[in-house]
Design a protein around this motif. Structure first.
Motif, mmCIF file in Angstrom:
data_model
loop_
_atom_site.group_PDB
_atom_site.id
_atom_site.type_symbol
_atom_site.label_atom_id
_atom_site.label_comp_id
_atom_site.label_asym_id
_atom_site.label_seq_id
_atom_site.Cartn_x
_atom_site.Cartn_y
_atom_site.Cartn_z
ATOM 1 N N GLN A 160 -32.102 -17.752 -15.638
ATOM 2 C CA GLN A 160 -31.091 -17.021 -16.403
ATOM 3 C C GLN A 160 -30.314 -16.065 -15.513
ATOM 4 O O GLN A 160 -29.097 -15.926 -15.657
ATOM 5 C CB GLN A 160 -31.738 -16.284 -17.573
ATOM 6 N N ALA A 161 -30.986 -15.415 -14.586
ATOM 7 C CA ALA A 161 -30.289 -14.517 -13.659
ATOM 8 C C ALA A 161 -29.398 -15.315 -12.708
ATOM 9 O O ALA A 161 -28.287 -14.899 -12.389
ATOM 10 C CB ALA A 161 -31.307 -13.695 -12.873
ATOM 11 N N ARG A 162 -29.872 -16.479 -12.297
ATOM 12 C CA ARG A 162 -29.126 -17.301 -11.347
ATOM 13 C C ARG A 162 -27.807 -17.815 -11.937
ATOM 14 O O ARG A 162 -26.807 -17.907 -11.250
ATOM 15 C CB ARG A 162 -30.011 -18.482 -10.909
ATOM 16 N N ILE A 163 -27.806 -18.141 -13.228
ATOM 17 C CA ILE A 163 -26.592 -18.702 -13.831
ATOM 18 C C ILE A 163 -25.707 -17.641 -14.475
ATOM 19 O O ILE A 163 -24.730 -17.977 -15.137
ATOM 20 C CB ILE A 163 -26.936 -19.798 -14.873
ATOM 21 N N LYS A 164 -25.992 -16.372 -14.244
ATOM 22 C CA LYS A 164 -25.261 -15.291 -14.923
ATOM 23 C C LYS A 164 -23.747 -15.395 -14.775
ATOM 24 O O LYS A 164 -23.009 -15.180 -15.735
ATOM 25 C CB LYS A 164 -25.751 -13.940 -14.423
ATOM 26 N N LYS A 165 -23.253 -15.739 -13.603
ATOM 27 C CA LYS A 165 -21.803 -15.821 -13.397
ATOM 28 C C LYS A 165 -21.175 -16.899 -14.280
ATOM 29 O O LYS A 165 -20.029 -16.784 -14.693
ATOM 30 C CB LYS A 165 -21.485 -16.107 -11.931
ATOM 31 N N ALA A 166 -21.910 -17.951 -14.577
ATOM 32 C CA ALA A 166 -21.375 -19.073 -15.355
ATOM 33 C C ALA A 166 -21.603 -18.919 -16.858
ATOM 34 O O ALA A 166 -21.182 -19.768 -17.631
ATOM 35 C CB ALA A 166 -22.009 -20.376 -14.875
ATOM 36 N N ARG A 167 -22.241 -17.842 -17.280
ATOM 37 C CA ARG A 167 -22.521 -17.658 -18.703
ATOM 38 C C ARG A 167 -21.343 -17.019 -19.417
ATOM 39 O O ARG A 167 -20.584 -16.260 -18.838
ATOM 40 C CB ARG A 167 -23.757 -16.770 -18.875
ATOM 41 N N GLY A 168 -21.180 -17.372 -20.690
ATOM 42 C CA GLY A 168 -20.143 -16.755 -21.501
ATOM 43 C C GLY A 168 -19.177 -17.767 -22.076
ATOM 44 O O GLY A 168 -19.454 -18.960 -22.123
ATOM 45 N N PHE A 169 -18.025 -17.257 -22.504
ATOM 46 C CA PHE A 169 -16.977 -18.077 -23.124
ATOM 47 C C PHE A 169 -15.833 -18.253 -22.142
ATOM 48 O O PHE A 169 -15.414 -17.305 -21.483
ATOM 49 C CB PHE A 169 -16.453 -17.393 -24.394
ATOM 50 N N PHE A 170 -15.330 -19.492 -22.085
ATOM 51 C CA PHE A 170 -14.268 -19.828 -21.143
ATOM 52 C C PHE A 170 -13.269 -20.770 -21.800
ATOM 53 O O PHE A 170 -13.553 -21.386 -22.822
ATOM 54 C CB PHE A 170 -14.844 -20.525 -19.901
ATOM 55 N N GLN A 171 -12.096 -20.892 -21.169
ATOM 56 C CA GLN A 171 -11.102 -21.868 -21.602
ATOM 57 C C GLN A 171 -10.503 -22.507 -20.356
ATOM 58 O O GLN A 171 -10.308 -21.848 -19.337
ATOM 59 C CB GLN A 171 -10.006 -21.215 -22.430
ATOM 60 N N THR A 172 -10.204 -23.806 -20.466
ATOM 61 C CA THR A 172 -9.563 -24.511 -19.355
ATOM 62 C C THR A 172 -8.093 -24.741 -19.695
ATOM 63 O O THR A 172 -7.689 -24.615 -20.854
ATOM 64 C CB THR A 172 -10.254 -25.866 -19.081
#
Length: 111
Positions: A15-27
Protein backbone atom coordinates in the motif's frame (compact mmCIF):
# COMPACT_ATOMS: atom_id res chain seq x y z
CA UNK A 1 -0.33 -15.44 14.32
CA UNK A 2 3.20 -14.97 13.00
CA UNK A 3 1.98 -15.69 9.46
CA UNK A 4 -0.82 -13.15 9.87
CA UNK A 5 1.66 -10.54 11.11
CA UNK A 6 3.92 -11.18 8.10
CA UNK A 7 0.97 -10.86 5.72
CA UNK A 8 0.02 -7.55 7.34
CA UNK A 9 3.56 -6.22 6.90
CA UNK A 10 3.55 -7.22 3.22
CA UNK A 11 0.14 -5.58 2.69
CA UNK A 12 1.22 -2.32 4.33
CA UNK A 13 4.45 -2.27 2.32
CA UNK A 14 2.46 -2.76 -0.92
CA UNK A 15 0.00 0.00 0.00
CA UNK A 16 2.85 2.40 0.74
CA UNK A 17 4.61 1.43 -2.48
CA UNK A 18 1.61 2.22 -4.70
CA UNK A 19 0.72 5.49 -2.92
CA UNK A 20 1.61 7.70 -5.90
CA UNK A 21 -0.75 5.71 -8.16
CA UNK A 22 -3.69 5.72 -5.73
CA UNK A 23 -6.71 7.96 -6.13
CA UNK A 24 -8.96 9.30 -8.88
CA UNK A 25 -7.65 10.15 -12.32
CA UNK A 26 -8.83 11.04 -15.82
CA UNK A 27 -7.18 10.44 -19.18
CA UNK A 28 -7.39 12.64 -22.27
CA UNK A 29 -9.78 10.17 -23.93
CA UNK A 30 -12.32 10.69 -21.11
CA UNK A 31 -11.75 7.51 -19.11
CA UNK A 32 -12.09 7.97 -15.36
CA UNK A 33 -9.87 5.79 -13.18
CA UNK A 34 -9.83 4.90 -9.50
CA UNK A 35 -7.00 3.02 -7.82
CA UNK A 36 -7.79 1.81 -4.30
CA UNK A 37 -5.26 1.04 -1.51
CA UNK A 38 -5.25 -2.66 -2.47
CA UNK A 39 -4.12 -1.80 -6.01
CA UNK A 40 -7.43 -2.58 -7.70
CA UNK A 41 -7.97 -0.37 -10.75
CA UNK A 42 -11.49 0.56 -11.79
CA UNK A 43 -12.12 2.50 -14.97
CA UNK A 44 -15.17 3.90 -16.70
CA UNK A 45 -15.18 4.90 -20.36
CA UNK A 46 -17.25 7.82 -21.63
CA UNK A 47 -19.80 5.39 -23.11
CA UNK A 48 -20.26 3.59 -19.78
CA UNK A 49 -18.05 0.51 -20.27
CA UNK A 50 -16.26 -0.64 -17.14
CA UNK A 51 -12.60 -1.60 -16.97
CA UNK A 52 -11.01 -3.64 -14.20
CA UNK A 53 -7.33 -4.32 -13.60
CA UNK A 54 -4.76 -4.43 -10.83
CA UNK A 55 -1.48 -2.66 -10.16
CA UNK A 56 1.39 -5.05 -9.62
CA UNK A 57 4.82 -4.51 -8.15
CA UNK A 58 7.31 -6.24 -10.44
CA UNK A 59 10.42 -8.15 -9.38
CA UNK A 60 12.50 -5.01 -10.05
CA UNK A 61 10.12 -2.94 -7.83
CA UNK A 62 8.35 -1.11 -10.68
CA UNK A 63 4.61 -0.41 -10.62
CA UNK A 64 2.83 -1.94 -13.58
CA UNK A 65 -0.66 -2.19 -15.12
CA UNK A 66 -0.67 -4.67 -17.99
CA UNK A 67 2.18 -3.68 -20.34
CA UNK A 68 2.54 -0.18 -18.81
CA UNK A 69 5.02 0.79 -16.10
CA UNK A 70 4.76 3.90 -13.98
CA UNK A 71 7.35 6.59 -14.72
CA UNK A 72 8.19 7.66 -11.17
CA UNK A 73 10.80 10.23 -12.17
CA UNK A 74 8.32 12.93 -13.19
CA UNK A 75 7.54 15.44 -10.42
CA UNK A 76 4.12 16.63 -11.66
CA UNK A 77 0.80 15.71 -10.02
CA UNK A 78 -0.24 13.67 -13.05
CA UNK A 79 1.20 10.21 -13.53
CA UNK A 80 2.72 8.76 -16.67
CA UNK A 81 2.54 5.10 -17.63
CA UNK A 82 5.07 4.00 -20.25
CA UNK A 83 4.67 0.86 -22.32
CA UNK A 84 7.61 -1.34 -21.34
CA UNK A 85 8.13 -2.80 -24.82
CA UNK A 86 7.56 0.54 -26.65
CA UNK A 87 8.61 3.60 -24.59
CA UNK A 88 7.15 5.93 -27.24
CA UNK A 89 3.67 4.85 -26.15
CA UNK A 90 2.59 6.57 -22.98
CA UNK A 91 -0.59 6.81 -20.97
CA UNK A 92 -1.02 10.02 -18.96
CA UNK A 93 -3.39 10.22 -16.02
CA UNK A 94 -4.33 13.58 -14.48
CA UNK A 95 -5.63 13.81 -10.93
CA UNK A 96 -9.39 14.15 -10.86
CA UNK A 97 -10.91 15.04 -7.51
CA UNK A 98 -14.30 16.12 -8.85
CA UNK A 99 -17.48 14.85 -7.26
CA UNK A 100 -18.91 14.31 -10.74
CA UNK A 101 -16.27 11.69 -11.58
CA UNK A 102 -16.78 9.86 -8.31
CA UNK A 103 -20.53 9.71 -8.89
CA UNK A 104 -20.00 8.46 -12.46
CA UNK A 105 -17.65 5.72 -11.28
CA UNK A 106 -20.09 4.68 -8.56
CA UNK A 107 -23.16 4.62 -10.80
CA UNK A 108 -21.64 3.69 -14.17
CA UNK A 109 -23.22 6.78 -15.69
CA UNK A 110 -22.17 7.73 -19.23
CA UNK A 111 -20.37 11.01 -19.80
Amino acid sequence: SKLLDEAEVITKKFQARIKKARGFFQTSNGIIWYVNPEGEVKGLTSDGNKIRDRIQVTDDDALQIGPFRLDEDRPCSCIHWIRKDDPEKTWNWSRDNTLRSRVRLGTGERA
